[in-house]
Scaffold this motif. Structure first.
Motif, PDB file in Angstrom:
ATOM      1  N   GLU A 145      -1.457 -14.036  17.602  1.00  0.00           N
ATOM      2  CA  GLU A 145      -1.015 -14.924  16.524  1.00  0.00           C
ATOM      3  C   GLU A 145      -0.692 -14.106  15.284  1.00  0.00           C
ATOM      4  OE1 GLU A 145      -0.544 -18.196  16.593  1.00  0.00           O
ATOM      5  OE2 GLU A 145      -1.076 -18.217  18.716  1.00  0.00           O
ATOM      6  N   ASP A 146       0.049 -14.717  14.408  1.00  0.00           N
ATOM      7  CA  ASP A 146       0.430 -14.038  13.189  1.00  0.00           C
ATOM      8  C   ASP A 146      -0.560 -14.423  12.082  1.00  0.00           C
ATOM      9  OD1 ASP A 146       1.818 -12.616  11.377  1.00  0.00           O
ATOM     10  OD2 ASP A 146       3.343 -14.153  11.015  1.00  0.00           O
ATOM     11  N   THR A 147      -1.784 -13.845  12.146  1.00  0.00           N
ATOM     12  CA  THR A 147      -2.766 -14.167  11.099  1.00  0.00           C
ATOM     13  C   THR A 147      -2.404 -13.406   9.828  1.00  0.00           C
ATOM     14  OG1 THR A 147      -4.103 -12.677  12.410  1.00  0.00           O
ATOM     15  CG2 THR A 147      -4.967 -14.881  12.093  1.00  0.00           C
ATOM     16  N   HIS A 148      -2.742 -14.007   8.693  1.00  0.00           N
ATOM     17  CA  HIS A 148      -2.515 -13.342   7.411  1.00  0.00           C
ATOM     18  C   HIS A 148      -3.243 -12.007   7.416  1.00  0.00           C
ATOM     19  CE1 HIS A 148      -2.756 -12.502   3.142  1.00  0.00           C
ATOM     20  NE2 HIS A 148      -1.745 -13.338   2.978  1.00  0.00           N
ATOM     21  N   LYS A 149      -2.652 -10.971   6.828  1.00  0.00           N
ATOM     22  CA  LYS A 149      -3.237  -9.638   6.997  1.00  0.00           C
ATOM     23  C   LYS A 149      -4.621  -9.513   6.360  1.00  0.00           C
ATOM     24  CE  LYS A 149      -0.531  -7.450   3.270  1.00  0.00           C
ATOM     25  NZ  LYS A 149       0.257  -8.624   2.817  1.00  0.00           N
ATOM     26  N   LEU A 150      -4.904 -10.323   5.336  1.00  0.00           N
ATOM     27  CA  LEU A 150      -6.237 -10.265   4.724  1.00  0.00           C
ATOM     28  C   LEU A 150      -7.305 -10.776   5.693  1.00  0.00           C
ATOM     29  CD1 LEU A 150      -5.782 -11.434   1.040  1.00  0.00           C
ATOM     30  CD2 LEU A 150      -6.054  -9.125   1.927  1.00  0.00           C
ATOM     31  N   TYR A 151      -6.899 -11.674   6.574  1.00  0.00           N
ATOM     32  CA  TYR A 151      -7.878 -12.293   7.467  1.00  0.00           C
ATOM     33  C   TYR A 151      -7.959 -11.592   8.808  1.00  0.00           C
ATOM     34  CZ  TYR A 151      -8.648 -16.106   4.297  1.00  0.00           C
ATOM     35  OH  TYR A 151      -9.020 -16.830   3.220  1.00  0.00           O
ATOM     36  N   HIS A 152      -7.151 -10.555   8.972  1.00  0.00           N
ATOM     37  CA  HIS A 152      -7.092  -9.914  10.271  1.00  0.00           C
ATOM     38  C   HIS A 152      -8.449  -9.335  10.660  1.00  0.00           C
ATOM     39  CE1 HIS A 152      -4.300  -8.965  13.382  1.00  0.00           C
ATOM     40  NE2 HIS A 152      -4.910  -7.811  13.557  1.00  0.00           N
ATOM     41  N   GLY A 153      -8.817  -9.505  11.933  1.00  0.00           N
ATOM     42  CA  GLY A 153     -10.045  -8.873  12.425  1.00  0.00           C
ATOM     43  C   GLY A 153     -11.285  -9.703  12.183  1.00  0.00           C
ATOM     44  N   ALA A 154     -12.268  -9.107  11.505  1.00  0.00           N
ATOM     45  CA  ALA A 154     -13.578  -9.739  11.385  1.00  0.00           C
ATOM     46  C   ALA A 154     -13.532 -11.051  10.605  1.00  0.00           C
ATOM     47  CB  ALA A 154     -14.561  -8.775  10.727  1.00  0.00           C
ATOM     48  N   ALA A 155     -12.703 -11.110   9.570  1.00  0.00           N
ATOM     49  CA  ALA A 155     -12.705 -12.299   8.720  1.00  0.00           C
ATOM     50  C   ALA A 155     -12.333 -13.547   9.513  1.00  0.00           C
ATOM     51  CB  ALA A 155     -11.758 -12.112   7.545  1.00  0.00           C
ATOM     52  N   VAL A 156     -11.243 -13.443  10.277  1.00  0.00           N
ATOM     53  CA  VAL A 156     -10.830 -14.627  11.025  1.00  0.00           C
ATOM     54  C   VAL A 156     -11.819 -14.901  12.162  1.00  0.00           C
ATOM     55  CG1 VAL A 156      -9.267 -13.563  12.692  1.00  0.00           C
ATOM     56  CG2 VAL A 156      -8.831 -15.868  11.883  1.00  0.00           C
ATOM     57  N   LYS A 171     -12.420  -8.744  23.792  1.00  0.00           N
ATOM     58  CA  LYS A 171     -11.849  -8.951  25.122  1.00  0.00           C
ATOM     59  C   LYS A 171     -12.844  -9.701  25.976  1.00  0.00           C
ATOM     60  CE  LYS A 171      -8.382  -5.640  26.378  1.00  0.00           C
ATOM     61  NZ  LYS A 171      -8.291  -4.221  26.150  1.00  0.00           N
ATOM     62  N   VAL A 172     -12.347 -10.627  26.796  1.00  0.00           N
ATOM     63  CA  VAL A 172     -13.230 -11.400  27.660  1.00  0.00           C
ATOM     64  C   VAL A 172     -13.983 -10.465  28.609  1.00  0.00           C
ATOM     65  CG1 VAL A 172     -13.336 -13.144  29.455  1.00  0.00           C
ATOM     66  CG2 VAL A 172     -11.838 -13.480  27.506  1.00  0.00           C
ATOM     67  N   GLU A 173     -13.281  -9.473  29.132  1.00  0.00           N
ATOM     68  CA  GLU A 173     -13.879  -8.607  30.139  1.00  0.00           C
ATOM     69  C   GLU A 173     -15.104  -7.865  29.602  1.00  0.00           C
ATOM     70  OE1 GLU A 173     -12.260  -4.949  32.695  1.00  0.00           O
ATOM     71  OE2 GLU A 173     -10.790  -6.491  32.190  1.00  0.00           O
ATOM     72  N   THR A 174     -14.973  -7.237  28.429  1.00  0.00           N
ATOM     73  CA  THR A 174     -16.115  -6.512  27.880  1.00  0.00           C
ATOM     74  C   THR A 174     -17.231  -7.472  27.493  1.00  0.00           C
ATOM     75  OG1 THR A 174     -14.976  -6.525  25.777  1.00  0.00           O
ATOM     76  CG2 THR A 174     -14.941  -4.472  26.994  1.00  0.00           C
ATOM     77  N   SER A 175     -16.874  -8.664  27.057  1.00  0.00           N
ATOM     78  CA  SER A 175     -17.940  -9.568  26.645  1.00  0.00           C
ATOM     79  C   SER A 175     -18.736 -10.047  27.853  1.00  0.00           C
ATOM     80  CB  SER A 175     -17.389 -10.742  25.842  1.00  0.00           C
ATOM     81  OG  SER A 175     -16.521 -11.496  26.619  1.00  0.00           O
ATOM     82  N   ILE A 206     -11.022 -16.901  22.452  1.00  0.00           N
ATOM     83  CA  ILE A 206     -10.212 -17.299  21.298  1.00  0.00           C
ATOM     84  C   ILE A 206      -9.581 -16.073  20.639  1.00  0.00           C
ATOM     85  CG2 ILE A 206     -10.250 -18.436  19.055  1.00  0.00           C
ATOM     86  CD1 ILE A 206     -12.576 -20.115  20.058  1.00  0.00           C
ATOM     87  N   ARG A 207     -10.386 -14.988  20.542  1.00  0.00           N
ATOM     88  CA  ARG A 207      -9.863 -13.807  19.838  1.00  0.00           C
ATOM     89  C   ARG A 207      -8.729 -13.137  20.609  1.00  0.00           C
ATOM     90  NH1 ARG A 207     -14.368 -10.055  17.216  1.00  0.00           N
ATOM     91  NH2 ARG A 207     -12.558  -9.128  16.228  1.00  0.00           N
ATOM     92  N   GLU A 208      -8.800 -13.187  21.938  1.00  0.00           N
ATOM     93  CA  GLU A 208      -7.697 -12.609  22.711  1.00  0.00           C
ATOM     94  C   GLU A 208      -6.392 -13.292  22.347  1.00  0.00           C
ATOM     95  OE1 GLU A 208      -8.258 -12.577  26.913  1.00  0.00           O
ATOM     96  OE2 GLU A 208      -9.400 -10.710  26.872  1.00  0.00           O
ATOM     97  N   ARG A 209      -6.460 -14.601  22.149  1.00  0.00           N
ATOM     98  CA  ARG A 209      -5.243 -15.327  21.784  1.00  0.00           C
ATOM     99  C   ARG A 209      -4.874 -15.051  20.331  1.00  0.00           C
ATOM    100  NH1 ARG A 209      -4.013 -20.942  23.913  1.00  0.00           N
ATOM    101  NH2 ARG A 209      -3.374 -20.275  25.966  1.00  0.00           N
ATOM    102  N   LEU A 210      -5.903 -14.942  19.479  1.00  0.00           N
ATOM    103  CA  LEU A 210      -5.627 -14.720  18.061  1.00  0.00           C
ATOM    104  C   LEU A 210      -4.872 -13.414  17.840  1.00  0.00           C
ATOM    105  CD1 LEU A 210      -8.778 -15.736  16.008  1.00  0.00           C
ATOM    106  CD2 LEU A 210      -6.459 -16.563  15.727  1.00  0.00           C
ATOM    107  N   GLU A 211      -5.154 -12.426  18.710  1.00  0.00           N
ATOM    108  CA  GLU A 211      -4.473 -11.137  18.586  1.00  0.00           C
ATOM    109  C   GLU A 211      -2.958 -11.327  18.570  1.00  0.00           C
ATOM    110  OE1 GLU A 211      -5.579  -7.807  18.367  1.00  0.00           O
ATOM    111  OE2 GLU A 211      -7.348  -8.931  17.704  1.00  0.00           O
TER     112      GLU A 211
END
Lengths: 199, 269, 190
Positions: free
Chosen positions: C160-171, C33-37, C153-158
């Motif tokens: 997005e429909d990322t492949h489940k293998l890439y969800h989280g740290a990988a992407v 999250k932008v706020e915590t960062s 970028i990650r706030e927006r990625l949340e």
């Protein structure tokens, strides 16, 4: 839990780099070649092992309220010993790992294990845990190093293995390559976890 | 109270034990490290000048030279010199014999982009320097081939070699170095060339009454944005200080160096 | 001029996170999250500058004169962890509102290798006290920029429909790699 189980959990189930996401800085910083990745893995394993022995033996002596500073001093001592010994006997590796050797001190993996495991378990299980975690860490770094070395330079452990027609992807030798390589490895680990039903 | 005392005691004991262990390790490793560094240096130098049986260190004005000796006689000179590259200075080791012929050139260290800048480590490219002497130009695209795509690094390496050869020449071989003395420059207009980021920079310097009165850049192929940053401020500073060696414009270091070198080239003799 | 070069060098060319790989753990941990960062960046900046000053003084007036260079790592990490503890205590007493914002990030900072890394680099590069402070500010700003960019970028990625293998740290790693490519472009700037 048996000793073998303590040891093996570090390699797959609680894989420090790929599943617990610990020690990512050295995992990215020194994995330009497989040799460097392996060297860093061994250095961290040595520190883990020594710290597990000392902390486990002193666990009843160290008062709770000052345990973190005590752990930090113990870990930092072994890190400095590794630093000086490497400088004396493995100078090339010492140069390649550079600032990441003293930074083993702040590797969350080691302080985390000290706090969560070594200070609460007897000597033999602590040693098994330290060796397992160290092996898992070294394995992850060596694999990432090997992938980046093969793709980035066409060699592994310094030996040329790709055909002459292979044009190395220079990007894998640079910082972006480290991030992207680790990203793919994490995805691969997610796949393995799913297959083995670890979650 | 007893609890606090116990805390302090445990922490102090651990610190003392740690300091003791480190002092022991340091005592055991320091001589090994120092000996290794010395040996590595000598081994590298023996590679450059194989006939030598001894190397003497000589420090002049903070610059370290090594004199290669055989049977007590000087047979060669070695030094490390640097020049600005893409990712920072590029350091080159250069060995020159007593006649001014280059014996060996090697990359000492650099921080150029892997895969692009490290082409200078190529042995064939480095071999170009082997038959050069102190009288040769040693300039990129004159007598040293460029590797396209890595021009900045190649130029840095070449300039570093040139610097080393000049230093050795001035220190040991009685080479006349170009000197900067405005008082000796007669009134008139002088042209000089220096190399910037994109290629040669040509300037016209006007001197009157022993002072630089104007500097005009008549030719360059720098990137316009970067050129803007340096094109006025550097000549202004040079005229202000009446000295070529002014601070570089931040963000346009290579261009600034090019202009400075061109001014130096125009007036130095 | 030299100081400017150190500052911009630490922010862009040798960005602590994207080029030197220091401080990756908080980079991944709090960049959701932008706020915590932003909160984390502020806490890091604060500790970073103080740590730069104190470790420099220790090196210059204790370790160096007494020839105790080999105690550097031990001394620095102890100083940094006590500093973090101290800042936490003081902040809780003196500025409770600030503590509420930054407090949760402070314990994470001890094991942020960007701080110890910055302190060691200051000594290795032979910086004087002023250069060390400027370098620490550059390091902190560089850390903040990388963290906030990735968080955005990650706030927006949340969504997005990322492949489940890439969800989280990988992407997040792959995104960081692409941002790092952009930062490579700053090379040669100075």
């Amino acid at each position: 839990m048996s000793m073998a189980k303590e040891f093996s959990k570090g390699i797959i189930k609680d894989q420090p780099v790929l599943r617990l996401l610990l020690g990512l800085c050295p995992a990215l910083g020194v994995t330009g070649t497989a040799t460097n990745g392996f060297g860093m893995g061994m250095a961290a394993t040595f520190v883990l092992l020594c710290a597990s022995i000392v902390i486990s033996l002193l666990r009843s002596v160290i008062p709770k309220s000052v345990r973190v500073p005590c752990f930090i001093v113990i870990i930092a001592t072994f890190v400095t010993i590794v630093d000086m010994t490497m400088n004396a006997f493995l100078p090339e590796l010492h140069d390649a790992l550079g600032i990441f050797i003293p930074l083993i001190v702040v590797n969350c993996l080691i302080l985390g294990r000290a706090e969560a495991f070594f200070s609460r378990n007897p000597l033999h299980t602590s040693i098994a845990d330290a060796l397992g975690m160290g092996a898992g860490f070294a394995l992850a770094l060596t694999i990432l190093g090997a992938i980046r070395e093969i793709l980035g330079a066409g060699t592994i452990f310094g030996v040329v293995i790709t055909p002459e027609a292979f044009e190395p992807f220079g990007v894998f030798a640079t910082p972006p390559g480290a991030f992207i390589g680790l990203g793919f490895m994490l995805a691969g680990m997610n796949y393995i976890s799913k297959k083995l039903k670890l979650d | 109270m007893a609890y606090i005392a116990r805390l302090t005691f445990v922490l102090a004991m651990i610190c003392i034990a740690a300091a003791g262990a480190l002092a022991l390790t340091e005592g055991a490793t320091t001589p090994v490290i120092e000996q290794r560094i010395q040996e590595e240096l000598f081994e590298a130098m023996a590679d450059y000048v194989p006939e030598a049986d001894n190397f003497e260190e000589k420090v002049v004005n903070d610059k370290t030279f090594y004199i290669a000796e055989k049977g007590g006689e000087e047979i060669g000179y070695i030094m490390t010199a640097s020049a600005a590259g893409y990712g920072g200075p590029v350091y080159m080791n250069v060995a020159v014999d007593t006649e001014g012929e280059i014996l060996a050139v090697d990359v000492d260290r650099h921080t150029e982009t892997p895969g692009i800048g490290d082409v200078i480590e190529d042995e064939e490219w480095l071999a170009q320097f082997d038959d050069k002497t102190i009288d040769d130009e040693i300039a990129l695209e004159v007598d040293i081939d460029n590797i396209s795509g890595s021009t900045v690094t190649c130029r840095a390496a070449t300039n570093a070699v040139r610097n080393a050869v000049d230093e050795i020449g001035a220190e040991f071989l009685g080479l006349e170095v170009a000197e900067w003395d405005l008082a000796d420059v007669e009134d008139g207009t002088y042209e000089g060339t220096g190399s910037g980021f994109g290629g040669d920079i040509v300037v016209e310097v006007t001197v009157s009454g022993g002072e630089i009165t104007s500097i005009e850049i008549i030719e360059h192929s720098e990137t316009p944005e970067y050129f803007e940053l340096a094109k006025d401020i550097i000549p202004e500073m040079i005229i202000d200080e009446q000295d070529w060696d002014v601070d570089e414009a931040s963000g346009a270091t290579m261009t600034s160096i090019g202009i400075k070198d061109a001014v130096f080239d125009a007036l130095a003799q | 001029m030299e100081l400017l070069a150190i500052l911009f060098g630490a922010i862009f060319i040798n960005n602590f996170v994207l080029t030197r790989f220091l401080g990756i753990c908080p980079f991944l941990g709090v960049s959701k999250k932008v706020e915590t960062s932003v909160g984390m960046s502020a806490a890091v900046t604060f500790v970073m500058v103080m740590a730069a000053i104190i470790t420099w003084l220790i090196q210059e007036y204790i370790l160096f004169p007494l020839d105790l260079g080999y105690l550097r790592t031990v001394a620095f990490i102890l100083v940094i962890s006590s500093l973090v503890q101290f800042v936490e205590t003081v902040m809780r007493k003196v500025a409770p509102t600030l503590y509420e914002g930054l407090g949760i990030f402070l314990p994470l900072i001890t094991t942020n290798c960007a701080i110890l890394g910055m302190a060691i680099l200051n000594i290795d590069e032979g910086y004087n006290i002023l250069e060390s402070i400027v370098h620490s500010i550059g390091a902190a700003v560089g850390f903040a920029i990388a963290l906030i960019i990735l968080a955005g970028i990650r706030e927006r990625l949340e969504l997005e429909d990322t492949h489940k293998l890439y969800h989280g740290a990988a992407v997040a790693m792959i995104v960081a790699g692409i941002v790092s490519v952009a930062f490579q472009g700053f090379q040669g700037m100075i």
